[in-house]
Design an enzyme around this catalytic site. Structure first.
Site, PDB file in Angstrom:
ATOM      1  N   ILE A  40      34.664  20.182  -0.045  1.00 59.50           N
ATOM      2  CA  ILE A  40      33.908  19.125   0.695  1.00 59.50           C
ATOM      3  C   ILE A  40      34.667  18.499   1.755  1.00 59.50           C
ATOM      4  O   ILE A  40      34.315  17.906   2.636  1.00 59.50           O
ATOM      5  CB  ILE A  40      33.399  17.993  -0.254  1.00 59.50           C
ATOM      6  N   ASN A  97      46.365  24.276  -7.853  1.00 63.73           N
ATOM      7  CA  ASN A  97      47.445  23.076  -8.169  1.00 63.73           C
ATOM      8  C   ASN A  97      47.392  22.628  -9.854  1.00 63.73           C
ATOM      9  O   ASN A  97      46.101  22.939 -10.420  1.00 63.73           O
ATOM     10  CB  ASN A  97      46.751  21.932  -7.366  1.00 63.73           C
ATOM     11  N   VAL A 106      41.457  17.233  -9.467  1.00 63.91           N
ATOM     12  CA  VAL A 106      40.084  17.562 -10.130  1.00 63.91           C
ATOM     13  C   VAL A 106      40.708  18.369 -11.570  1.00 63.91           C
ATOM     14  O   VAL A 106      41.324  19.302 -11.367  1.00 63.91           O
ATOM     15  CB  VAL A 106      39.221  18.230  -9.519  1.00 63.91           C
ATOM     16  N   HIS A 110      40.793  25.119 -10.641  1.00 65.42           N
ATOM     17  CA  HIS A 110      40.027  25.495  -9.326  1.00 65.42           C
ATOM     18  C   HIS A 110      40.905  26.286  -8.532  1.00 65.42           C
ATOM     19  O   HIS A 110      42.120  25.918  -8.437  1.00 65.42           O
ATOM     20  CB  HIS A 110      39.337  24.392  -8.630  1.00 65.42           C
ATOM     21  N   HIS A 112      41.728  27.564  -4.802  1.00 59.61           N
ATOM     22  CA  HIS A 112      41.362  27.192  -3.362  1.00 59.61           C
ATOM     23  C   HIS A 112      41.549  28.759  -2.716  1.00 59.61           C
ATOM     24  O   HIS A 112      42.647  29.398  -2.722  1.00 59.61           O
ATOM     25  CB  HIS A 112      42.395  26.262  -2.791  1.00 59.61           C
TER      26      HIS A 112
HETATM   27  P1  AMP Z   1      42.986  19.627  -6.028  1.00 52.80           P
HETATM   28  O1  AMP Z   1      43.914  18.457  -5.278  1.00 52.80           O
HETATM   29  O2  AMP Z   1      43.662  20.919  -5.978  1.00 52.80           O
HETATM   30  O3  AMP Z   1      42.634  19.150  -7.337  1.00 52.80           O
HETATM   31  O4  AMP Z   1      41.777  19.851  -5.131  1.00 52.80           O
HETATM   32  C1  AMP Z   1      40.583  19.332  -5.353  1.00 52.80           C
HETATM   33  C2  AMP Z   1      39.647  19.808  -4.204  1.00 52.80           C
HETATM   34  O5  AMP Z   1      38.473  19.504  -4.605  1.00 52.80           O
HETATM   35  C3  AMP Z   1      39.981  18.815  -2.896  1.00 52.80           C
HETATM   36  O6  AMP Z   1      40.298  19.953  -1.802  1.00 52.80           O
HETATM   37  C4  AMP Z   1      38.836  18.272  -2.534  1.00 52.80           C
HETATM   38  O7  AMP Z   1      38.276  18.260  -1.247  1.00 52.80           O
HETATM   39  C5  AMP Z   1      37.615  19.042  -3.464  1.00 52.80           C
HETATM   40  N1  AMP Z   1      36.342  18.372  -3.724  1.00 52.80           N
HETATM   41  C6  AMP Z   1      36.420  17.253  -4.468  1.00 52.80           C
HETATM   42  N2  AMP Z   1      35.070  16.889  -4.789  1.00 52.80           N
HETATM   43  C7  AMP Z   1      34.286  17.959  -4.308  1.00 52.80           C
HETATM   44  C8  AMP Z   1      32.938  18.254  -4.529  1.00 52.80           C
HETATM   45  N3  AMP Z   1      31.997  17.383  -4.828  1.00 52.80           N
HETATM   46  N4  AMP Z   1      32.594  19.407  -3.803  1.00 52.80           N
HETATM   47  C9  AMP Z   1      33.537  20.065  -3.413  1.00 52.80           C
HETATM   48  N5  AMP Z   1      34.731  19.877  -3.309  1.00 52.80           N
HETATM   49  C10 AMP Z   1      35.214  18.756  -3.616  1.00 52.80           C
END
Ligand code: AMP
Length: 125
Positions: A40, A97, A106, A110, A112
């Site tokens: 996002i 991460n 989050v 995930h 990236h």
């Molecule tokens: P991290 O810092 O590795 O936990 O990355 C979390 C990522 O999730 C960040 O790059 C955010 O921009 C992304 N993010 C958070 N909420 C959403 C969402 N609703 N849809 C898509 N990406 C998201």
């Protein structure tokens, strides 16, 4: 706020809600094991997140406890998503991460995928 990756899985996190269809995502790929969608807040021309459907806080518990089929599924999916995004020729970066020092925000694993421009040094010094 960075999360503590040693905590148990909390299924109120935003990616769990995306997996349940409670909030939308800009989906690029899905199969039995994974969902991939555009970040996002993209940090590169291509910034896609690939997440397992299973409930894993981070790479740490995924790598320790996930069945082989889920590990293979995530690995194959990351390659396919990058390939389908046309990133292989110029190159791309895959990043996960884990915990506070990494800045993980989050608490659902995930990966990236970054690409579409030269990505600079691997880490800020
Ligand atoms: P991290 O810092 O590795 O936990 O990355 C979390 C990522 O999730 C960040 O790059 C955010 O921009 C992304 N993010 C958070 N909420 C959403 C969402 N609703 N849809 C898509 N990406 C998201």
């Amino acid at each position: 706020m960075p999360i503590d990756a040693t905590q148990p899985y909390d299924d109120s996190n935003i990616f769990a809600r995306i997996l349940r269809g409670e909030i939308p995502s800009n989906k690029v790929y899905e199969d039995d094991n994974v969902l991939a969608f555009h970040d996002i807040n993209p940090l590169a021309p291509v910034h896609i997140l690939v997440i397992p459907r299973g409930a894993y806080v981070s790479w740490d518990d995924f790598s320790e406890t996930a069945p082989e089929v889920e590990i293979a599924g995530l690995t194959r999916a990351v390659g396919k998503v990058a390939r389908d995004a046309g990133l292989v020729e110029r190159g791309y970066r895959v990043l996960a991460n884990v915990g506070p020092d990494s800045g993980q925000e989050v608490p659902h694993l995930h990966l990236h995928i970054f690409g579409g421009r030269p990505l600079g040094p691997m880490l800020a010094r």
